[in-house]
Design a protein around this motif. Structure first.
Motif, PDB file in Angstrom:
ATOM      1  N   ASP A 237      -8.320   8.358  25.545  1.00 18.99           N
ATOM      2  CA  ASP A 237      -8.425   7.661  24.276  1.00 18.99           C
ATOM      3  C   ASP A 237      -7.151   7.954  23.497  1.00 18.99           C
ATOM      4  O   ASP A 237      -6.707   9.109  23.430  1.00 18.99           O
ATOM      5  CB  ASP A 237      -9.633   8.153  23.476  1.00 18.99           C
ATOM      6  CG  ASP A 237     -10.954   7.720  24.088  1.00 18.99           C
ATOM      7  OD1 ASP A 237     -10.993   6.663  24.731  1.00 18.99           O
ATOM      8  OD2 ASP A 237     -11.955   8.459  23.923  1.00 18.99           O
ATOM      9  N   THR A 238      -6.556   6.921  22.910  1.00 15.41           N
ATOM     10  CA  THR A 238      -5.332   7.105  22.135  1.00 15.41           C
ATOM     11  C   THR A 238      -5.447   6.361  20.810  1.00 15.41           C
ATOM     12  O   THR A 238      -6.356   5.549  20.615  1.00 15.41           O
ATOM     13  CB  THR A 238      -4.082   6.587  22.883  1.00 15.41           C
ATOM     14  OG1 THR A 238      -3.996   5.162  22.757  1.00 15.41           O
ATOM     15  CG2 THR A 238      -4.110   6.957  24.358  1.00 15.41           C
ATOM     16  N   THR A 239      -4.508   6.634  19.937  1.00 20.53           N
ATOM     17  CA  THR A 239      -4.476   5.928  18.652  1.00 20.53           C
ATOM     18  C   THR A 239      -4.126   4.456  18.828  1.00 20.53           C
ATOM     19  O   THR A 239      -4.261   3.670  17.883  1.00 20.53           O
ATOM     20  CB  THR A 239      -3.459   6.588  17.708  1.00 20.53           C
ATOM     21  OG1 THR A 239      -2.191   6.676  18.384  1.00 20.53           O
ATOM     22  CG2 THR A 239      -3.914   7.975  17.299  1.00 20.53           C
ATOM     23  N   ASP A 240      -3.694   4.081  20.045  1.00 18.77           N
ATOM     24  CA  ASP A 240      -3.367   2.684  20.330  1.00 18.77           C
ATOM     25  C   ASP A 240      -4.378   2.044  21.268  1.00 18.77           C
ATOM     26  O   ASP A 240      -4.125   0.991  21.845  1.00 18.77           O
ATOM     27  CB  ASP A 240      -1.955   2.602  20.925  1.00 18.77           C
ATOM     28  CG  ASP A 240      -1.389   1.194  20.914  1.00 18.77           C
ATOM     29  OD1 ASP A 240      -1.580   0.485  19.890  1.00 18.77           O
ATOM     30  OD2 ASP A 240      -0.777   0.787  21.921  1.00 18.77           O
ATOM     31  N   GLY A 241      -5.509   2.723  21.462  1.00 17.34           N
ATOM     32  CA  GLY A 241      -6.547   2.154  22.310  1.00 17.34           C
ATOM     33  C   GLY A 241      -6.806   2.969  23.561  1.00 17.34           C
ATOM     34  O   GLY A 241      -6.186   4.001  23.815  1.00 17.34           O
ATOM     35  N   ARG A 242      -7.721   2.471  24.358  1.00 17.20           N
ATOM     36  CA  ARG A 242      -8.150   3.137  25.591  1.00 17.20           C
ATOM     37  C   ARG A 242      -7.161   2.871  26.717  1.00 17.20           C
ATOM     38  O   ARG A 242      -6.659   1.748  26.881  1.00 17.20           O
ATOM     39  CB  ARG A 242      -9.531   2.615  25.992  1.00 17.20           C
ATOM     40  CG  ARG A 242     -10.095   3.170  27.282  1.00 17.20           C
ATOM     41  CD  ARG A 242     -10.545   4.587  27.135  1.00 17.20           C
ATOM     42  NE  ARG A 242     -11.151   5.084  28.382  1.00 17.20           N
ATOM     43  CZ  ARG A 242     -11.513   6.340  28.574  1.00 17.20           C
ATOM     44  NH1 ARG A 242     -11.351   7.244  27.609  1.00 17.20           N
ATOM     45  NH2 ARG A 242     -12.048   6.705  29.716  1.00 17.20           N
ATOM     46  N   ILE A 243      -6.848   3.925  27.514  1.00 17.95           N
ATOM     47  CA  ILE A 243      -5.983   3.789  28.688  1.00 17.95           C
ATOM     48  C   ILE A 243      -6.744   4.348  29.890  1.00 17.95           C
ATOM     49  O   ILE A 243      -6.905   5.563  30.023  1.00 17.95           O
ATOM     50  CB  ILE A 243      -4.650   4.534  28.498  1.00 17.95           C
ATOM     51  CG1 ILE A 243      -3.875   3.949  27.317  1.00 17.95           C
ATOM     52  CG2 ILE A 243      -3.814   4.467  29.784  1.00 17.95           C
ATOM     53  CD1 ILE A 243      -2.573   4.669  27.009  1.00 17.95           C
ATOM     54  N   PRO A 244      -7.230   3.499  30.784  1.00 19.70           N
ATOM     55  CA  PRO A 244      -7.940   3.984  31.969  1.00 19.70           C
ATOM     56  C   PRO A 244      -6.995   4.728  32.909  1.00 19.70           C
ATOM     57  O   PRO A 244      -5.823   4.357  33.047  1.00 19.70           O
ATOM     58  CB  PRO A 244      -8.459   2.697  32.623  1.00 19.70           C
ATOM     59  CG  PRO A 244      -8.351   1.637  31.579  1.00 19.70           C
ATOM     60  CD  PRO A 244      -7.191   2.021  30.719  1.00 19.70           C
ATOM     61  N   ALA A 245      -7.485   5.770  33.547  1.00 15.46           N
ATOM     62  CA  ALA A 245      -6.679   6.523  34.510  1.00 15.46           C
ATOM     63  C   ALA A 245      -7.596   7.315  35.434  1.00 15.46           C
ATOM     64  O   ALA A 245      -8.607   7.866  34.995  1.00 15.46           O
ATOM     65  CB  ALA A 245      -5.711   7.459  33.798  1.00 15.46           C
ATOM     66  N   ASP A 246      -7.220   7.349  36.709  1.00 15.38           N
ATOM     67  CA  ASP A 246      -7.948   8.172  37.683  1.00 15.38           C
ATOM     68  C   ASP A 246      -7.466   9.616  37.668  1.00 15.38           C
ATOM     69  O   ASP A 246      -8.227  10.534  37.960  1.00 15.38           O
ATOM     70  CB  ASP A 246      -7.772   7.580  39.083  1.00 15.38           C
ATOM     71  CG  ASP A 246      -8.255   6.147  39.156  1.00 15.38           C
ATOM     72  OD1 ASP A 246      -9.479   5.942  39.111  1.00 15.38           O
ATOM     73  OD2 ASP A 246      -7.408   5.237  39.223  1.00 15.38           O
ATOM     74  N   VAL A 247      -6.186   9.796  37.350  1.00 16.94           N
ATOM     75  CA  VAL A 247      -5.564  11.125  37.317  1.00 16.94           C
ATOM     76  C   VAL A 247      -4.714  11.201  36.049  1.00 16.94           C
ATOM     77  O   VAL A 247      -3.997  10.255  35.717  1.00 16.94           O
ATOM     78  CB  VAL A 247      -4.670  11.363  38.556  1.00 16.94           C
ATOM     79  CG1 VAL A 247      -3.986  12.726  38.474  1.00 16.94           C
ATOM     80  CG2 VAL A 247      -5.482  11.253  39.838  1.00 16.94           C
ATOM     81  N   VAL A 248      -4.796  12.345  35.358  1.00 16.89           N
ATOM     82  CA  VAL A 248      -3.989  12.551  34.155  1.00 16.89           C
ATOM     83  C   VAL A 248      -3.116  13.784  34.352  1.00 16.89           C
ATOM     84  O   VAL A 248      -3.607  14.860  34.718  1.00 16.89           O
ATOM     85  CB  VAL A 248      -4.873  12.747  32.902  1.00 16.89           C
ATOM     86  CG1 VAL A 248      -4.011  13.042  31.678  1.00 16.89           C
ATOM     87  CG2 VAL A 248      -5.744  11.512  32.672  1.00 16.89           C
ATOM     88  N   ALA A 249      -1.810  13.620  34.140  1.00 17.58           N
ATOM     89  CA  ALA A 249      -0.860  14.737  34.159  1.00 17.58           C
ATOM     90  C   ALA A 249      -0.415  14.983  32.727  1.00 17.58           C
ATOM     91  O   ALA A 249      -0.025  14.040  32.022  1.00 17.58           O
ATOM     92  CB  ALA A 249       0.337  14.412  35.047  1.00 17.58           C
ATOM     93  N   TRP A 250      -0.463  16.253  32.286  1.00 18.11           N
ATOM     94  CA  TRP A 250      -0.206  16.574  30.874  1.00 18.11           C
ATOM     95  C   TRP A 250       1.143  17.268  30.732  1.00 18.11           C
ATOM     96  O   TRP A 250       1.356  18.360  31.244  1.00 18.11           O
ATOM     97  CB  TRP A 250      -1.315  17.477  30.353  1.00 18.11           C
ATOM     98  CG  TRP A 250      -1.324  17.648  28.862  1.00 18.11           C
ATOM     99  CD1 TRP A 250      -0.661  18.590  28.142  1.00 18.11           C
ATOM    100  CD2 TRP A 250      -2.041  16.843  27.910  1.00 18.11           C
ATOM    101  NE1 TRP A 250      -0.902  18.433  26.797  1.00 18.11           N
ATOM    102  CE2 TRP A 250      -1.750  17.369  26.622  1.00 18.11           C
ATOM    103  CE3 TRP A 250      -2.882  15.745  28.014  1.00 18.11           C
ATOM    104  CZ2 TRP A 250      -2.298  16.827  25.458  1.00 18.11           C
ATOM    105  CZ3 TRP A 250      -3.420  15.207  26.854  1.00 18.11           C
ATOM    106  CH2 TRP A 250      -3.128  15.743  25.599  1.00 18.11           C
ATOM    107  N   ALA A 251       2.060  16.610  30.022  1.00 13.45           N
ATOM    108  CA  ALA A 251       3.386  17.180  29.771  1.00 13.45           C
ATOM    109  C   ALA A 251       3.777  16.932  28.320  1.00 13.45           C
ATOM    110  O   ALA A 251       4.932  16.656  28.008  1.00 13.45           O
ATOM    111  CB  ALA A 251       4.408  16.543  30.717  1.00 13.45           C
ATOM    112  N   ALA A 252       2.792  17.068  27.425  1.00 14.48           N
ATOM    113  CA  ALA A 252       3.004  16.668  26.038  1.00 14.48           C
ATOM    114  C   ALA A 252       3.764  17.688  25.218  1.00 14.48           C
ATOM    115  O   ALA A 252       4.527  17.331  24.322  1.00 14.48           O
ATOM    116  CB  ALA A 252       1.657  16.372  25.377  1.00 14.48           C
ATOM    117  N   ALA A 253       3.559  18.987  25.487  1.00 10.75           N
ATOM    118  CA  ALA A 253       4.198  20.000  24.645  1.00 10.75           C
ATOM    119  C   ALA A 253       4.084  21.368  25.302  1.00 10.75           C
ATOM    120  O   ALA A 253       3.289  21.577  26.228  1.00 10.75           O
ATOM    121  CB  ALA A 253       3.547  20.039  23.261  1.00 10.75           C
ATOM    122  N   LEU A 254       4.886  22.305  24.797  1.00 10.46           N
ATOM    123  CA  LEU A 254       4.843  23.691  25.246  1.00 10.46           C
ATOM    124  C   LEU A 254       4.577  24.595  24.052  1.00 10.46           C
ATOM    125  O   LEU A 254       4.904  24.256  22.914  1.00 10.46           O
ATOM    126  CB  LEU A 254       6.177  24.095  25.892  1.00 10.46           C
ATOM    127  CG  LEU A 254       6.561  23.392  27.187  1.00 10.46           C
ATOM    128  CD1 LEU A 254       7.985  23.778  27.578  1.00 10.46           C
ATOM    129  CD2 LEU A 254       5.597  23.749  28.308  1.00 10.46           C
TER     130      LEU A 254
END
Length: 355
Positions: free
Chosen positions: A209-226
């Motif tokens: 879920d995002t502020t710009d709507g739903r994004i379907p995904a089978d796999v999510v890789a997280w590289a947003a911040a450290l």
């Protein structure tokens, strides 16, 4: 007189480099649970199923007289000068080098830690892509360097998978116009779908879920911040609002001068350059400098100037962005074969420079 004991916490770019340079002729103990060096700037290759390039720590420190304790630090007594380990042992020090670096930050996003692969789990992500019954959709969260490298590497290595990159701001937005343009052009050629200005608010097994709507995904890789390892703040070192330990021009803690802090764990401000960002490009020079300082080979304060930033964009493309010494962008970029060769030389040189 008893020789002073230097204890180094962490075997990343900063810690391992500092230990190797301080170790010759000194009593040095390196504390890190790993047996092999984690070459973090190549984790996107691991995630795509490429062979890993990780020398053993024993190879790096061979001949330096360094004792390597394969353990994890669980606490510090800064007054007594002791490090507590998960083995139950307490190690006394005269000088502590704190180089525990950073880790993936989830920022409290519901479901992110449970359903997304952090960069630290690159090998697991590779296994998930390799063993899937059929190709699906991979969503890479984060428009910074790690996210860009992950998205392009996976798209090239797994052309059957649909790859999306999801960023709270612009993808590669800090680059020059030419640099960012090249990143977007390569992504378009690789079929990577770009979602910008879409902050992720939740992750579940079926997508984002995002502020710009739903994004379907089978796999999510997280590289947003450290975020820095929390042990520095927990132990009582003076830290900034983000948890990085504040140091002086000799990389000593401003609250505990018998503790040096280097790498992503440190807030380092260099006159004329500014506060250094978390990066291999800043961490390893800190390690080189501190190793020389502890070995008595320099007495000058730490100095640093930026020169370039480079990204892999799959195996056939790259971006080398030239930058000013204060980390602001120059208009010049290197791409294509030249960019790939420069990037490869830098990445391979990092391992050689550990010693």
């Amino acid at each position: 007189m008893t020789e002073k004991h230097i204890v180094v916490l962490g075997a990343g770019y900063a810690g391992l480099t500092a230990a190797a340079r301080a170790g010759k002729g000194k009593r040095v103990t390196l504390i890190a649970p790993e047996s092999r060096f984690l070459h973090r700037v190549r984790q996107h290759e691991t995630a795509a199923g490429r062979p890993e390039h990780r020398p053993t720590i024993a190879e790096v420190v061979r001949g330096r007289g360094i004792r390597h304790l394969r353990a994890r630090a669980t606490g510090l007594d800064l007054n007594a000068g002791k490090v507590f380990l998960d083995t139950g042992e307490a190690v006394a020090y005269d000088t502590l080098v704190y180089a525990l670096g950073s880790r993936t930050a989830w920022h409290g996003v519901p479901g992110a830690a449970e359903h997304a692969y952090a960069a630290e789990r690159a090998a697991e992500l590779a296994g998930r892509l390799r063993t899937a019954d059929r190709p699906g959709t991979v969503a890479v969260v984060g428009g910074g360097a790690t996210g860009i490298e992950l998205a392009t590497e996976i798209a090239e290595a797994h052309p059957g998978w649909r790859v999306r990159i999801v960023a709270a701001g612009e993808v590669g937005g800090w680059f020059s116009a030419r640099g960012r343009g090249h990143v977007l052009d390569v992504m378009a050629r690789l079929g990577v779908q770009v979602h910008e200005n879409a902050r992720v608010t939740a992750v579940d097994p079926a997508g984002l879920d995002t502020t710009d709507g739903r994004i379907p995904a089978d796999v999510v890789a997280w590289a947003a911040a450290l975020e820095p390892h929390p042990l520095a703040a927990e132990a009582g070192l003076t830290v900034n609002a983000g948890g990085r330990a504040v140091v002086d021009r000799y990389l000593r803690s401003v609250s505990h001068p018998d503790v040096h802090v280097i790498g992503d764990a440190a807030e380092v401000t260099v006159p004329g350059t500014g506060t250094l960002r978390m990066a291999c490009a800043t961490a390893q020079p800190m390690g080189r400098y501190l190793g020389r300082l502890l070995a008595g080979r320099t007495g000058k304060p730490f100095a640093y100037r930026y020169s370039l930033q480079c990204l892999s964009l799959g195996r056939r493309e790259a971006l080398v962005q030239l930058i000013h010494g204060d980390d602001s962008m120059r208009p010049t970029v290197l791409t294509g074969r030249t960019g790939r060769l420069v990037k490869a030389a830098i990445v391979n040189g990092v391992v050689r420079a550990l010693r």
